[in-house]
Design a protein around this motif. Structure first.
Motif, PDB file in Angstrom:
ATOM      1  N   LEU A  73      66.420  54.175  49.856  1.00 37.43           N
ATOM      2  CA  LEU A  73      66.046  54.511  48.485  1.00 37.43           C
ATOM      3  C   LEU A  73      65.822  56.014  48.364  1.00 37.43           C
ATOM      4  CD1 LEU A  73      63.365  51.763  47.739  1.00 37.43           C
ATOM      5  CD2 LEU A  73      65.780  51.721  47.148  1.00 37.43           C
TER       6      LEU A  73
ATOM      7  N   ASP B 198      66.292  61.056  40.208  1.00 39.32           N
ATOM      8  CA  ASP B 198      66.874  59.973  39.417  1.00 39.32           C
ATOM      9  C   ASP B 198      68.397  59.977  39.435  1.00 39.32           C
ATOM     10  OD1 ASP B 198      64.334  59.153  38.747  1.00 39.32           O
ATOM     11  OD2 ASP B 198      64.330  60.187  36.810  1.00 39.32           O
ATOM     12  N   THR B 199      68.988  61.126  39.798  1.00 37.04           N
ATOM     13  CA  THR B 199      70.442  61.271  39.780  1.00 37.04           C
ATOM     14  C   THR B 199      70.899  62.036  41.014  1.00 37.04           C
ATOM     15  OG1 THR B 199      70.430  63.390  38.622  1.00 37.04           O
ATOM     16  CG2 THR B 199      70.424  61.400  37.240  1.00 37.04           C
TER      17      THR B 199
ATOM     18  N   PHE C 185      69.564  55.016  43.850  1.00 32.14           N
ATOM     19  CA  PHE C 185      68.847  55.713  42.779  1.00 32.14           C
ATOM     20  C   PHE C 185      68.478  54.693  41.717  1.00 32.14           C
ATOM     21  CE2 PHE C 185      71.599  58.847  44.662  1.00 32.14           C
ATOM     22  CZ  PHE C 185      70.927  60.050  44.574  1.00 32.14           C
ATOM     23  N   LYS C 186      67.187  54.484  41.495  1.00 34.14           N
ATOM     24  CA  LYS C 186      66.714  53.593  40.429  1.00 34.14           C
ATOM     25  C   LYS C 186      67.439  52.243  40.445  1.00 34.14           C
ATOM     26  CE  LYS C 186      64.537  56.059  37.138  1.00 34.14           C
ATOM     27  NZ  LYS C 186      64.319  56.208  35.754  1.00 34.14           N
ATOM     28  N   GLY C 187      67.540  51.638  41.610  1.00 34.95           N
ATOM     29  CA  GLY C 187      68.114  50.308  41.730  1.00 34.95           C
ATOM     30  C   GLY C 187      69.622  50.231  41.806  1.00 34.95           C
TER      31      GLY C 187
ATOM     32  N   ALA D  21      64.930  46.720  45.310  1.00 32.14           N
ATOM     33  CA  ALA D  21      64.044  47.645  46.015  1.00 32.14           C
ATOM     34  C   ALA D  21      63.657  47.090  47.385  1.00 32.14           C
ATOM     35  CB  ALA D  21      62.794  47.898  45.191  1.00 32.14           C
TER      36      ALA D  21
ATOM     37  N   ARG E   3      74.760  55.940  33.603  1.00 30.43           N
ATOM     38  CA  ARG E   3      73.567  55.102  33.707  1.00 30.43           C
ATOM     39  C   ARG E   3      73.549  54.047  32.610  1.00 30.43           C
ATOM     40  NH1 ARG E   3      69.386  55.173  30.876  1.00 30.43           N
ATOM     41  NH2 ARG E   3      69.656  57.286  30.126  1.00 30.43           N
TER      42      ARG E   3
ATOM     43  N   GLU F  93      73.600  49.972  32.974  1.00 31.12           N
ATOM     44  CA  GLU F  93      72.518  49.144  32.429  1.00 31.12           C
ATOM     45  C   GLU F  93      73.060  47.988  31.589  1.00 31.12           C
ATOM     46  OE1 GLU F  93      69.948  51.869  30.392  1.00 31.12           O
ATOM     47  OE2 GLU F  93      69.024  52.571  32.252  1.00 31.12           O
TER      48      GLU F  93
END
Length: 136
Positions: A8, A13-14, A56-58, A98, A128, A132
């Motif tokens: 992780l 975030d990117t 990154f963020k899942g 996670a 992103r 999503e």
């Protein structure tokens, strides 16, 4: 056959955030070293063509080739240093739940590299949003 690692990303975030952090926290020519508490028992398999895949963020977004895995210090103070190639390869965005620390990643489970020339430059925000809604 190469063995990969998955980890992780914390604090970025990117991919651009990760590169900005690298630029701010390293000197020119300094190797990219990832430090972890535990040394992988299968380190030699990872050096033989393996990569670290970053979440990154899942979502797994990129990978870097692993160049070396070494243990520094002794006893309770021992830590692992993983030397990485500076080149970041974007991969097909792949959801990942996670977890703590790092995990081995079997090559058959690794996401495919993206052919960026086929897609052109996609802004991170747009990529992103597409992930999503499940469109990418």
């Amino acid at each position: 056959m190469a063995l990969h690692m998955i980890k992780l990303v914390v604090g970025a975030d990117t991919i651009d955030d990760l590169l900005a952090w690298r630029l701010a926290h390293s000197k020119p020519g300094e190797p990219w070293i990832l430090r972890t508490r535990m040394t992988p028992k299968r380190g030699p398999e990872m050096v033989d063509g393996g990569s670290i895949y970053r979440v990154f963020k899942g979502v797994i977004l990129c990978r870097q080739r692993i160049l070396a895995v070494t243990t520094v210090g002794e006893g309770a103070a021992a830590r692992c240093e993983i030397t990485l190639d500076d080149t970041i390869v974007r991969v097909a965005p792949t959801p990942r739940r996670a977890f703590q620390g790092w995990r081995y990643l079997d090559p058959k489970d690794a996401p495919a590299d993206l052919d960026e020339a086929a897609f052109g430059e996609v802004p991170e925000d747009l990529a992103r949003q597409l992930r999503e809604v499940g469109a990418w």
